[in-house]
Design a protein around this motif. Structure first.
Motif, PDB file in Angstrom:
ATOM      1  N   PHE A  46      26.367  -2.522 -50.302  1.00 17.98           N
ATOM      2  CA  PHE A  46      24.966  -2.479 -49.871  1.00 17.98           C
ATOM      3  C   PHE A  46      24.883  -2.654 -48.364  1.00 17.98           C
ATOM      4  O   PHE A  46      25.399  -3.617 -47.803  1.00 17.98           O
ATOM      5  N   ASP A  47      24.203  -1.717 -47.701  1.00 18.03           N
ATOM      6  CA  ASP A  47      24.113  -1.728 -46.240  1.00 18.03           C
ATOM      7  C   ASP A  47      22.838  -2.373 -45.714  1.00 18.03           C
ATOM      8  O   ASP A  47      22.600  -2.386 -44.512  1.00 18.03           O
ATOM      9  N   GLY A  48      22.002  -2.893 -46.601  1.00 16.48           N
ATOM     10  CA  GLY A  48      20.779  -3.557 -46.171  1.00 16.48           C
ATOM     11  C   GLY A  48      19.614  -2.626 -45.913  1.00 16.48           C
ATOM     12  O   GLY A  48      18.549  -3.067 -45.502  1.00 16.48           O
ATOM     13  N   GLY A  49      19.799  -1.335 -46.155  1.00 15.47           N
ATOM     14  CA  GLY A  49      18.739  -0.363 -45.901  1.00 15.47           C
ATOM     15  C   GLY A  49      17.629  -0.437 -46.927  1.00 15.47           C
ATOM     16  O   GLY A  49      17.710  -1.159 -47.922  1.00 15.47           O
ATOM     17  N   PRO A  50      16.544   0.310 -46.674  1.00 18.13           N
ATOM     18  CA  PRO A  50      15.407   0.289 -47.595  1.00 18.13           C
ATOM     19  C   PRO A  50      15.764   0.912 -48.940  1.00 18.13           C
ATOM     20  O   PRO A  50      16.652   1.756 -49.027  1.00 18.13           O
ATOM     21  N   GLY A  51      15.090   0.467 -49.952  1.00 18.74           N
ATOM     22  CA  GLY A  51      15.325   1.007 -51.275  1.00 18.74           C
ATOM     23  C   GLY A  51      14.858   0.069 -52.354  1.00 18.74           C
ATOM     24  O   GLY A  51      13.989  -0.774 -52.125  1.00 18.74           O
ATOM     25  N   CYS A  52      15.458   0.215 -53.518  1.00 21.54           N
ATOM     26  CA  CYS A  52      15.104  -0.580 -54.684  1.00 21.54           C
ATOM     27  C   CYS A  52      16.359  -0.772 -55.527  1.00 21.54           C
ATOM     28  O   CYS A  52      17.178   0.139 -55.644  1.00 21.54           O
ATOM     29  N   LEU A  53      16.498  -1.961 -56.104  1.00 27.54           N
ATOM     30  CA  LEU A  53      17.629  -2.258 -56.967  1.00 27.54           C
ATOM     31  C   LEU A  53      17.188  -2.127 -58.417  1.00 27.54           C
ATOM     32  O   LEU A  53      16.276  -2.819 -58.856  1.00 27.54           O
ATOM     33  N   LEU A  54      17.822  -1.224 -59.146  1.00 26.71           N
ATOM     34  CA  LEU A  54      17.591  -1.035 -60.579  1.00 26.71           C
ATOM     35  C   LEU A  54      18.775  -1.690 -61.276  1.00 26.71           C
ATOM     36  O   LEU A  54      19.884  -1.169 -61.270  1.00 26.71           O
ATOM     37  N   LEU A  55      18.546  -2.873 -61.843  1.00 24.89           N
ATOM     38  CA  LEU A  55      19.611  -3.785 -62.236  1.00 24.89           C
ATOM     39  C   LEU A  55      19.589  -4.089 -63.722  1.00 24.89           C
ATOM     40  O   LEU A  55      18.575  -4.535 -64.260  1.00 24.89           O
ATOM     41  N   ASP A  56      20.738  -3.856 -64.371  1.00 26.85           N
ATOM     42  CA  ASP A  56      20.871  -4.226 -65.776  1.00 26.85           C
ATOM     43  C   ASP A  56      21.068  -5.737 -65.865  1.00 26.85           C
ATOM     44  O   ASP A  56      21.753  -6.327 -65.032  1.00 26.85           O
ATOM     45  N   GLN A  57      20.493  -6.364 -66.869  1.00 28.37           N
ATOM     46  CA  GLN A  57      20.635  -7.797 -67.053  1.00 28.37           C
ATOM     47  C   GLN A  57      21.970  -8.154 -67.700  1.00 28.37           C
ATOM     48  O   GLN A  57      22.668  -9.040 -67.256  1.00 28.37           O
ATOM     49  N   HIS A  58      22.320  -7.475 -68.775  1.00 26.60           N
ATOM     50  CA  HIS A  58      23.488  -7.859 -69.573  1.00 26.60           C
ATOM     51  C   HIS A  58      24.718  -7.067 -69.159  1.00 26.60           C
ATOM     52  O   HIS A  58      24.883  -5.911 -69.533  1.00 26.60           O
ATOM     53  N   MET A  59      25.570  -7.732 -68.351  1.00 29.96           N
ATOM     54  CA  MET A  59      26.825  -7.129 -67.913  1.00 29.96           C
ATOM     55  C   MET A  59      27.917  -8.177 -68.005  1.00 29.96           C
ATOM     56  O   MET A  59      27.648  -9.375 -67.860  1.00 29.96           O
ATOM     57  N   PRO A  60      29.147  -7.751 -68.221  1.00 26.85           N
ATOM     58  CA  PRO A  60      30.241  -8.725 -68.284  1.00 26.85           C
ATOM     59  C   PRO A  60      30.503  -9.346 -66.912  1.00 26.85           C
ATOM     60  O   PRO A  60      30.262  -8.724 -65.885  1.00 26.85           O
ATOM     61  N   GLY A  61      30.965 -10.556 -66.916  1.00 25.52           N
ATOM     62  CA  GLY A  61      31.299 -11.232 -65.664  1.00 25.52           C
ATOM     63  C   GLY A  61      30.112 -11.946 -65.060  1.00 25.52           C
ATOM     64  O   GLY A  61      30.053 -13.163 -65.057  1.00 25.52           O
ATOM     65  N   THR A  63      25.777 -11.699 -64.974  1.00 24.47           N
ATOM     66  CA  THR A  63      24.550 -11.028 -65.410  1.00 24.47           C
ATOM     67  C   THR A  63      23.713 -10.654 -64.197  1.00 24.47           C
ATOM     68  O   THR A  63      23.909 -11.183 -63.095  1.00 24.47           O
ATOM     69  N   GLY A  64      22.761  -9.779 -64.424  1.00 24.45           N
ATOM     70  CA  GLY A  64      21.859  -9.402 -63.349  1.00 24.45           C
ATOM     71  C   GLY A  64      21.115 -10.602 -62.785  1.00 24.45           C
ATOM     72  O   GLY A  64      20.979 -10.749 -61.568  1.00 24.45           O
ATOM     73  N   LEU A  65      20.641 -11.475 -63.652  1.00 27.98           N
ATOM     74  CA  LEU A  65      19.900 -12.650 -63.204  1.00 27.98           C
ATOM     75  C   LEU A  65      20.791 -13.601 -62.395  1.00 27.98           C
ATOM     76  O   LEU A  65      20.364 -14.121 -61.358  1.00 27.98           O
ATOM     77  N   GLU A  66      22.004 -13.818 -62.848  1.00 24.57           N
ATOM     78  CA  GLU A  66      22.924 -14.671 -62.085  1.00 24.57           C
ATOM     79  C   GLU A  66      23.151 -14.095 -60.687  1.00 24.57           C
ATOM     80  O   GLU A  66      23.206 -14.834 -59.701  1.00 24.57           O
ATOM     81  N   PHE A  67      23.261 -12.780 -60.595  1.00 23.37           N
ATOM     82  CA  PHE A  67      23.434 -12.137 -59.296  1.00 23.37           C
ATOM     83  C   PHE A  67      22.223 -12.359 -58.407  1.00 23.37           C
ATOM     84  O   PHE A  67      22.357 -12.740 -57.243  1.00 23.37           O
ATOM     85  N   VAL A  68      21.034 -12.133 -58.951  1.00 24.21           N
ATOM     86  CA  VAL A  68      19.805 -12.310 -58.165  1.00 24.21           C
ATOM     87  C   VAL A  68      19.686 -13.750 -57.683  1.00 24.21           C
ATOM     88  O   VAL A  68      19.381 -14.004 -56.513  1.00 24.21           O
ATOM     89  N   LEU A  78      14.444  -6.474 -50.756  1.00 27.97           N
ATOM     90  CA  LEU A  78      14.796  -5.362 -51.640  1.00 27.97           C
ATOM     91  C   LEU A  78      14.115  -5.579 -52.991  1.00 27.97           C
ATOM     92  O   LEU A  78      14.434  -6.537 -53.692  1.00 27.97           O
ATOM     93  N   PRO A  79      13.155  -4.729 -53.358  1.00 31.63           N
ATOM     94  CA  PRO A  79      12.514  -4.898 -54.664  1.00 31.63           C
ATOM     95  C   PRO A  79      13.516  -4.700 -55.790  1.00 31.63           C
ATOM     96  O   PRO A  79      14.390  -3.835 -55.709  1.00 31.63           O
ATOM     97  N   ILE A  80      13.368  -5.520 -56.831  1.00 34.85           N
ATOM     98  CA  ILE A  80      14.305  -5.484 -57.951  1.00 34.85           C
ATOM     99  C   ILE A  80      13.566  -5.151 -59.235  1.00 34.85           C
ATOM    100  O   ILE A  80      12.585  -5.819 -59.589  1.00 34.85           O
ATOM    101  N   LEU A  81      14.040  -4.132 -59.918  1.00 28.95           N
ATOM    102  CA  LEU A  81      13.547  -3.730 -61.232  1.00 28.95           C
ATOM    103  C   LEU A  81      14.684  -3.983 -62.210  1.00 28.95           C
ATOM    104  O   LEU A  81      15.741  -3.374 -62.100  1.00 28.95           O
ATOM    105  N   MET A  82      14.475  -4.930 -63.127  1.00 30.40           N
ATOM    106  CA  MET A  82      15.530  -5.313 -64.052  1.00 30.40           C
ATOM    107  C   MET A  82      15.327  -4.619 -65.389  1.00 30.40           C
ATOM    108  O   MET A  82      14.206  -4.516 -65.879  1.00 30.40           O
TER     109      MET A  82
END
Length: 125
Positions: A46-61, A63-68, A78-82
């Protein structure tokens, strides 16, 4: 249909078929799309540029929420859509407190996805 949107959609999902499907779909609507198989991969590129993060919640290692919750400085502005096939109310509440802007249930409704992304990209940073 292919109106160009401002900013890039960063899709983070551990399922390659989901990532590729979303890439195909979102490009049809004029979005620029980056794909990431994990939160760690997204963070590394991620370069810090404008955009939106479309993030899955359930992933191995991680989770999306733990990352946020653990990467607030990186995600600032960065707006986040989970997305999730099964997200409990408590998890949604935690995600909202952590800064997630919106949620979508999987399988994702195309119209709602595109509408949500356009709204999030139109928000002032």
């Amino acid at each position: 249909m292919a109106e160009i949107a401002a900013g890039r959609i960063h899709v983070v999902d551990d399922d390659e078929s989901v990532r590729e499907s979303l890439k195909f779909l979102l490009r049809l609507y004029g979005f620029e799309v980056d794909l990431h198989a994990s939160c760690q991969d997204f963070a590394a590129h991620f370069d810090g540029g404008p955009g939106c993060l479309l993030l899955d919640q359930h992933m191995p290692g991680m989770t999306g929420l733990e990352f946020v919750e653990g990467h607030r400085a990186l995600l600032r502005g960065l707006p986040i859509l989970m997305m999730s096939a099964n997200m409990e109310a408590e998890t949604r509440d935690r995600a909202l407190r952590a800064g997630v802007a919106s949620f979508l249930d999987k399988p994702v409704d195309t119209g709602r996805l595109v509408d949500e992304l356009r709204l999030l990209l139109a928000r002032p940073a």
